[in-house]
Design a protein around this motif. Sequence first.
Motif, PDB file in Angstrom:
ATOM      1  N   ALA A   1      66.664  -1.560  27.981  1.00  0.00           N
ATOM      2  CA  ALA A   1      66.561  -2.955  28.305  1.00  0.00           C
ATOM      3  C   ALA A   1      68.010  -3.218  29.215  1.00  0.00           C
ATOM      4  O   ALA A   1      68.066  -4.477  29.925  1.00  0.00           O
ATOM      5  CB  ALA A   1      66.498  -3.873  26.924  1.00  0.00           C
TER       6      ALA A   1
ATOM      7  N   ALA B   1      63.563  -3.895  32.798  1.00  0.00           N
ATOM      8  CA  ALA B   1      62.329  -4.529  31.972  1.00  0.00           C
ATOM      9  C   ALA B   1      61.144  -4.118  32.383  1.00  0.00           C
ATOM     10  O   ALA B   1      60.871  -4.077  33.712  1.00  0.00           O
ATOM     11  CB  ALA B   1      62.424  -6.067  31.890  1.00  0.00           C
TER      12      ALA B   1
ATOM     13  N   ASP C   1      56.820  -4.542  31.780  1.00  0.00           N
ATOM     14  CA  ASP C   1      55.831  -5.563  31.022  1.00  0.00           C
ATOM     15  C   ASP C   1      54.654  -5.621  31.662  1.00  0.00           C
ATOM     16  O   ASP C   1      54.490  -5.362  32.785  1.00  0.00           O
ATOM     17  CB  ASP C   1      56.550  -7.028  31.055  1.00  0.00           C
TER      18      ASP C   1
ATOM     19  N   VAL D   1      52.123  -7.762  32.809  1.00  0.00           N
ATOM     20  CA  VAL D   1      52.184  -9.313  32.990  1.00  0.00           C
ATOM     21  C   VAL D   1      50.709  -9.993  33.376  1.00  0.00           C
ATOM     22  O   VAL D   1      50.556 -11.222  33.302  1.00  0.00           O
ATOM     23  CB  VAL D   1      52.981  -9.365  34.402  1.00  0.00           C
TER      24      VAL D   1
ATOM     25  N   VAL E   1      51.431  -4.128  35.799  1.00  0.00           N
ATOM     26  CA  VAL E   1      52.792  -3.777  35.042  1.00  0.00           C
ATOM     27  C   VAL E   1      53.660  -3.908  36.100  1.00  0.00           C
ATOM     28  O   VAL E   1      53.831  -3.674  37.015  1.00  0.00           O
ATOM     29  CB  VAL E   1      52.630  -2.148  34.672  1.00  0.00           C
ATOM     30  N   ARG E   2      54.645  -4.852  35.732  1.00  0.00           N
ATOM     31  CA  ARG E   2      55.815  -5.136  36.507  1.00  0.00           C
ATOM     32  C   ARG E   2      57.087  -4.827  36.004  1.00  0.00           C
ATOM     33  O   ARG E   2      57.386  -4.500  34.741  1.00  0.00           O
ATOM     34  CB  ARG E   2      56.052  -6.613  36.523  1.00  0.00           C
TER      35      ARG E   2
ATOM     36  N   ARG F   1      47.723  -1.707  22.994  1.00  0.00           N
ATOM     37  CA  ARG F   1      49.275  -1.735  22.894  1.00  0.00           C
ATOM     38  C   ARG F   1      49.326  -0.263  23.938  1.00  0.00           C
ATOM     39  O   ARG F   1      49.034   0.925  23.348  1.00  0.00           O
ATOM     40  CB  ARG F   1      49.747  -1.529  21.674  1.00  0.00           C
TER      41      ARG F   1
ATOM     42  N   LEU G   1      53.845  -1.295  25.862  1.00  0.00           N
ATOM     43  CA  LEU G   1      53.510  -2.451  26.492  1.00  0.00           C
ATOM     44  C   LEU G   1      52.238  -3.067  25.828  1.00  0.00           C
ATOM     45  O   LEU G   1      51.494  -2.622  25.766  1.00  0.00           O
ATOM     46  CB  LEU G   1      52.826  -1.945  28.040  1.00  0.00           C
TER      47      LEU G   1
ATOM     48  N   SER H   1      49.247  -9.699  25.689  1.00  0.00           N
ATOM     49  CA  SER H   1      49.457 -11.027  25.076  1.00  0.00           C
ATOM     50  C   SER H   1      48.188 -11.363  24.469  1.00  0.00           C
ATOM     51  O   SER H   1      46.881 -10.700  24.599  1.00  0.00           O
ATOM     52  CB  SER H   1      49.667 -12.135  25.872  1.00  0.00           C
TER      53      SER H   1
END
Length: 292
Positions: free
Chosen positions: A160, A164, A166, A168, A185-186, A251, A270, A273
Amino acid sequence: MQRSGAPDAQRRRACASLGAALVVAALAGCAPTPPPPAPAGIAVSVQQNRLDIARGKMTVVVHNGGASAVTLTSLVYADARWASVLEWTGALPVPAGRARSVTADLMSPACATSPTDVAGTAHLVFQTDRGAASDDYGVDDPFGFVARAAQQGCFASRFAATAAVDLVDVAVVTGAGAAVAELTVRIVNHGAAPVRLDTVKSTTLLQPAAGGWLWEPAQVVAAGESVTVRLEAAPARCDLHAIAEDKVGTRFEAAVSVLSDPIDRGSLTLVASDPQRARLYDFVATTCGFAP
């Protein structure tokens, strides 16, 4: 004179003896009663099951291999690989021949200390049929959970500081004549060294649309740059249990590297949400043909 004084002397000696006996008896009555022995057959282990993973929890399990039921009233679990100590109080019955669990938030790893393979310890206090009893126990880790969690947590903290990664976005698109879930994925590199997204593992719910169990983007991102990677996914299984009993299917474990000298490799998770998870569940249900 000697004869007349003898009875008085005898009385004095008798009184002195009686007084001494009373003092001894009083002192004996004031001596503390030793506590009852700790219950036999107690063992302690630590783990993180699938439900715990999804909730960010961990579990300390107390096993009662003895012949009598006990009630756990206090637990203090410590391990040099954690940055804090888990403390719990309550009233948890543990029947003979059974095990009961204390669930707590996953603790942060102790990244500043040297790695250690020394097992954790737990101080337990019980209420038994003979009163309160306590003892210290070694904590078994049958699945290597603590070492793995500490290693992953410390790597995530180091990574980190450089970049990063994530998940998204999740969308359903048409690819090669069939609908696929597109995972966006970013990777944002805010550090001084390049980083690489090496692979992403499939899950119990989703796998690469092209087959296999790994997405292999091998995407390098230079310092100061941001890159977006899109991964096409298909259902890994088609039955109602795939969604109804899913805990970790959304996940995704990503292997990443900091291309420094030496290269620092590890894995990140990852996590979809809530809206992304709902879209993935809808995609699996529709693709597998059991959507309403």
